[in-house]
Structure formats: structure tokens, C-alpha cells
Design an enzyme around this catalytic site. Structure first.
Site, PDB file in Angstrom:
ATOM      1  N   ASP A 196      -0.026  -1.839  -2.319  1.00 45.28           N
ATOM      2  CA  ASP A 196      -0.670  -3.025  -1.764  1.00 45.28           C
ATOM      3  C   ASP A 196      -1.021  -4.046  -2.837  1.00 45.28           C
ATOM      4  OD1 ASP A 196      -1.817  -4.387   0.561  1.00 45.28           O
ATOM      5  OD2 ASP A 196      -3.754  -4.040  -0.411  1.00 45.28           O
ATOM      6  N   LEU A 277      -5.650  -9.213   4.783  1.00 46.65           N
ATOM      7  CA  LEU A 277      -5.328 -10.637   4.688  1.00 46.65           C
ATOM      8  C   LEU A 277      -4.490 -10.979   3.464  1.00 46.65           C
ATOM      9  CD1 LEU A 277      -8.754 -12.179   5.777  1.00 46.65           C
ATOM     10  CD2 LEU A 277      -6.670 -12.026   7.127  1.00 46.65           C
ATOM     11  N   ARG A 278      -4.108  -9.962   2.692  1.00 44.49           N
ATOM     12  CA  ARG A 278      -3.281 -10.253   1.523  1.00 44.49           C
ATOM     13  C   ARG A 278      -1.925 -10.808   1.935  1.00 44.49           C
ATOM     14  NH1 ARG A 278      -5.370  -5.330  -1.175  1.00 44.49           N
ATOM     15  NH2 ARG A 278      -6.821  -6.016  -2.778  1.00 44.49           N
ATOM     16  N   GLY A 279      -1.485 -10.450   3.128  1.00 44.88           N
ATOM     17  CA  GLY A 279      -0.196 -10.953   3.596  1.00 44.88           C
ATOM     18  C   GLY A 279      -0.175 -12.463   3.684  1.00 44.88           C
TER      19      GLY A 279
END
Length: 339
Positions: A196, A277-279
Site C-alpha cells: 500500500d 483514500l490513497r487511491g
């Protein structure tokens, strides 16, 4: 020092090369994970990046090659107050290899035992994380990395600092680097916590096109026969890519991502079930970096579409009822949402 294979001479693998350039333009993306078959140019592309990057300006004599515009980031520079003239030097951007069997001392840094025994003084000997500051930390076969090193990398990647509390030492130093990992997923899975942390993920496959395979072999043979002459042949092309990176970095600050593009990014992440929310953050940063590389004045839906698979394929939850590859699932969602 051996001559690295020129980045511009790589045949095919367009997604991987584009992702490497995006990571070079925008370090905040969080690095790059390259997974695929052995012998497909993964490590060659990363090592070619070292010779491709423009030099960086650093505080002269600083063990962590701190940016002179951000003095105070380490103990070596803390005495240099604002307004004091600082001597600087130009250094190659570091591309540091982290071997799978490296000890914690080698990675984190440790007490210089030779000076401690001979002079009776405690001096910190910087490790690989210090050497990689402001550059790239490359881990080949990252999926085989030992768990204790994975935990260390996760902590440092999150904080941007390396904290050492051992052998009577207590110090911290900046350790901000672009993490690049490569590996073959058939040889072992990567821990989700580390996976991730990578901003982009690309998959490379052995080419099936005969003409492409022949060209790969031809160029590799020419390089191995005379590395210097082969590199000279591709020097102009590499210089062009170097200029492209520099110009893209200059443009990056002026580019903004409109609310319409951000909304489409959020819709896509929800549609594919991206965790956290890293996407969205990665999609935004990668699309902006790609727009800067292409010399565009605004970030468009096309830029978002071009980076969607690389930004999201490693963030999808596994669906036991759907054996479709993650990249195909994202492309299907893009087609449905943005038809």
C-alpha cells in the site's frame, strides 16, 4: 563503475517506463512497484534511471546531502542558521540498492565501532536509508524481503525520518526517498502494509511480438559488446528525456486538478472498491505529473484514464467470485463510468 544500460534504449514496456518518469517528476506519489516475469528489464530500467536524472544541489559535507533551501533537517546542518552563506555542491541523485539479506545496522545505520574503540567517541555511521535521502531506494525481489526490514521501511516511509535509539545513540535524520521495488509474484506475495506504500504498480510480461524480441536481443548484445559506445549512441535520447523531466518539474507547481477530474477519480475508486483514500491522492498526483511530462496546460480526464490502472491495481480488494485481473477490472470500470 559499470556503464548502466541507457533508459531510452529499452524496448517496449511502455507502462513501466511512463510510471518511472512519473515517479521521477513527482516523488510525493510514493514510489513504484514493478512485478512480472524474470528477464523483462525491471532492474535494467531502474538502474538506467540513475544516469538519466539531473544532478541535485546539496549542502557541502552533509552526510545526508540535505537541500540547502531546507537547512535544519539534520544534525550536520543544524548549526547553519538562516541567512548564513552555505557552501553547496552538485551530486548525482542517489539510487541505493537494499539487498535482501541486509542487517538492521546496515539499513538504519549504527555506531562506528572502529572510532569508538580507537578514539573513545560515539560517532554515527549512516546506513542505506541515509544514503537514499532525496533519491531512490531500490529493492529487487521486494516480495522476499524479511519481515523486520519491511516493518522498518513502513515506519520510515510514513514519517520521512529515520529514528535511531540503540548502543547509546539517540538521533534522527531525514530519510525521504522514492521507494522502487521489483519482483516476481510467483515467488512470494508482498505484505499488504508495504504494498500500500507504493504509489504506482505496473505489471510487465515477456514480449510475444517476434520483432520486439529480436530488437531486445540485438540491443542487449550491442551493449554487452561495447557498453560505452552503445551508451554514447543513446546519449542524445537520454538527454532529451532528462530535459523532459526537468521541464515537467518546473510545470508541476502551476498545474491544478479541477473539481470535475477529482470527482471522476473518486467515482472510479468507489466503483472498483479501492481501500482508503490513497487511491484518489495517487490518481490526482500521477495525472498531474503525466500532464506536466506531456507539456499540457491542464489536467484532463485523458490523463486520469492513462494512469488509472497503475495507480489502483494494487489497491483492490480480492473478490473470490471474480478471477478477473485487477487491471482488467479497472479498465472495465473506466469504460462503464467514462463512456
Amino acid at each position: 563503475m559499470s556503464t548502466p544500460y541507457p533508459f531510452s534504449a529499452l524496448v517496449g514496456q511502455d507502462e513501466m517506463k511512463r510510471a518511472i518518469l512519473i515517479a521521477a517528476v513527482e516523488p510525493a506519489i510514493g514510489g513504484l512497484l514493478v512485478l512480472g516475469d524474470r528477464g523483462t528489464g525491471k532492474s535494467t530500467a531502474v538502474r538506467g534511471l540513475a544516469a538519466l536524472l539531473p544532478k541535485m544541489r546539496a549542502v557541502q559535507g552533509c552526510r545526508y546531502h540535505c537541500d540547502p533551501q531546507a537547512i535544519g533537517g539534520c544534525d550536520d546542518c543544524v548549526h547553519l542558521k538562516q541567512g548564513v552563506r552555505v557552501r553547496t555542491e552538485e551530486l548525482p541523485v542517489p539510487v541505493v540498492d537494499l539487498p535482501l539479506g541486509a542487517s538492521e545496522d546496515r539499513v538504519l545505520g549504527a555506531l562506528d565501532l572502529e572510532r569508538a574503540l580507537s578514539q573513545g567517541v560515539k560517532v554515527f555511521e549512516p546506513g542505506l536509508l541515509a544514503k537514499a535521502h532525496r533519491g531512490f531506494l531500490y529493492i529487487d525481489e521486494v516480495n522476499l524481503l524479511e519481515d523486520h526490514l519491511v516493518d522498518l521501511l513502513i515506519d520510515v516511509a510514513a514519517s520521512g525520518e529515520n529514528l535511531i535509539e540503540r548502543e547509546g545513540l539517540s538521533l534522527r535524520h531525514p530519510a525521504r526517498f522514492v521507494l522502487i521495488g521489483s519482483g516476481n509474484p510467483e515467488e512470494g506475495e508482498l505484505r499488504p502494509q508495504l504494498q500500500d506504500r507504493f504509489g504506482l504498480s505496473v505489471e510487465v510480461r515477456t514480449p510475444t511480438d517476434i520483432a520486439e524480441r529480436v530488437e531486445v536481443v540485438r540491443r542487449r548484445d550491442a551493449y554487452e559488446r561495447d557498453p560505452a559506445a552503445f551508451s554514447a549512441q543513446w546519449a542524445k535520447a537520454d538527454a532529451k528525456v532528462r530535459r523532459q523531466i526537468l521541464q515537467a518539474r518546473d510545470r508541476l507547481g502551476a498545474l491544478t486538478v479541477g473539481d470535475d477530474v477529482l470527482q471522476r477519480a473518486a467515482e472510479l475508486c468507489v466503483a472498483v472498491g479501492s481501500d482508503g483514500l490513497r487511491g484518489e491522492l495517487t490518481l490526482m498526483r500521477a495525472a498531474r505529473a503525466l500532464a506536466a511530462l506531456e507539456g499540457a496546460e491542464t489536467v484532463t480526464l485523458t490523463h486520469l484514464r492513462d494512469v488509472a490502472v497503475s495507480a489502483l491495481r494494487h489497491r483492490l480488494r480480492r473478490n473470490p467470485l471474480d478471477d478477473t485481473a485487477s487491471g482488467d477490472r479497472i479498465e472495465r470500470a473506466v469504460a462503464e463510468l467514462w463512456a
